[in-house]
Design a protein around this motif. Structure first.
Motif, PDB file in Angstrom:
ATOM      1  N   SER A  92      53.721   5.877  66.013  1.00 35.91           N
ATOM      2  CA  SER A  92      53.342   4.683  65.251  1.00 35.91           C
ATOM      3  C   SER A  92      51.830   4.587  65.164  1.00 35.91           C
ATOM      4  N   ASP A  93      51.368   3.808  64.184  1.00 39.50           N
ATOM      5  CA  ASP A  93      49.937   3.737  63.943  1.00 39.50           C
ATOM      6  C   ASP A  93      49.613   2.416  63.261  1.00 39.50           C
ATOM      7  N   GLY A  94      48.399   1.966  63.445  1.00 44.45           N
ATOM      8  CA  GLY A  94      47.933   0.802  62.703  1.00 44.45           C
ATOM      9  C   GLY A  94      47.609  -0.349  63.615  1.00 44.45           C
ATOM     10  N   GLU A 115      52.765  15.289  61.231  1.00 47.72           N
ATOM     11  CA  GLU A 115      52.856  14.095  62.071  1.00 47.72           C
ATOM     12  C   GLU A 115      53.126  14.503  63.518  1.00 47.72           C
ATOM     13  N   GLU A 122      49.878  15.766  65.038  1.00 48.52           N
ATOM     14  CA  GLU A 122      48.856  14.740  65.296  1.00 48.52           C
ATOM     15  C   GLU A 122      49.371  13.562  66.106  1.00 48.52           C
ATOM     16  N   LEU A 129      50.915  11.054  64.895  1.00 51.10           N
ATOM     17  CA  LEU A 129      50.754   9.838  64.082  1.00 51.10           C
ATOM     18  C   LEU A 129      51.688   9.917  62.875  1.00 51.10           C
ATOM     19  N   LYS A 180      44.904   0.792  57.767  1.00 52.33           N
ATOM     20  CA  LYS A 180      44.419   0.208  59.020  1.00 52.33           C
ATOM     21  C   LYS A 180      44.846  -1.255  59.162  1.00 52.33           C
ATOM     22  N   TYR A 236      51.077  -1.807  59.839  1.00 56.79           N
ATOM     23  CA  TYR A 236      51.597  -1.110  61.012  1.00 56.79           C
ATOM     24  C   TYR A 236      52.720  -0.187  60.554  1.00 56.79           C
ATOM     25  N   SER A 253      55.658   2.841  61.346  1.00 62.09           N
ATOM     26  CA  SER A 253      56.462   3.597  62.306  1.00 62.09           C
ATOM     27  C   SER A 253      57.602   4.309  61.579  1.00 62.09           C
TER      28      SER A 253
END
Ligand code: URA
Length: 162
Positions: free
Chosen positions: A1-3, A20, A23, A25, A47, A50, A52
């Motif tokens: 997940s990211d953000g 993914e 990295e 992410l 950014k 969120y 996932s």
């Protein structure tokens, strides 16, 4: 997940691909680049959201996750939704739709509609739209995707999400 974990907008895809996986992410490969463009078209920066996936590892040979894998991961993604507690939940593609809405629906009929849903204590407005990897294979569907993106933009304005 990211953000941003404080984000009011959460997106859920299918599963990590090779990039993914490397990295650690979500959505950093080709589909991710298209996703960034889709978000930019409605003034959203990744950014600020969120992101996932339904499954958190890469299925061998990029196959679709099996029903058994989806069932196994479902408690994690639902808890994840509860923790982020988004006002808007965007499901990208039929894997995310089938996992969270049910197996008795098809994306061509379900996309582009707001559905009010509860995941534990999280009450949220859900919208289903096409996965960017699908749009790369079926570019003619981008016009439907644009309709959905404008709905998300309008909802964000109505909910006063910055
Ligand atoms: N496709 C997905 O569904 N998720 C990713 O993170 C990357 C590609």
């Amino acid at each position: 997940s990211d953000g941003n974990p404080k984000s009011k907008i959460m997106l859920i895809g299918e599963a990590p691909g090779a990039n993914e996986d490397d990295e650690g992410l979500p959505f950093v490969g080709r589909a991710g680049m298209l996703l960034d463009k889709m978000l930019a078209a409605i003034n959203l920066d990744r950014k600020k959201v969120y992101i996932s996936n339904i499954i958190n590892y890469r299925p061998p040979k990029n196959r679709r996750p099996t029903d058994e894998e989806i069932k196994r991961y479902l408690p994690f993604i639902t808890k994840h939704i509860e923790i982020i507690n988004p006002k808007i939940l965007i499901l990208l593609g039929s894997t995310a739709m089938n996992a969270l809405i049910g197996n008795d629906v098809v994306i061509s009929k379900m996309r582009g509609k707001w559905i009010e849903k509860e995941f534990g204590n999280c009450k949220t407005s859900v919208i289903i739209t096409f996965h960017p990897a699908f749009l790369m294979r079926q570019p003619a569907q981008k016009k439907m995707s644009w309709i959905d993106l404008k709905m998300i933009r309008d909802k964000k304005t109505n909910l006063k999400i910055k």
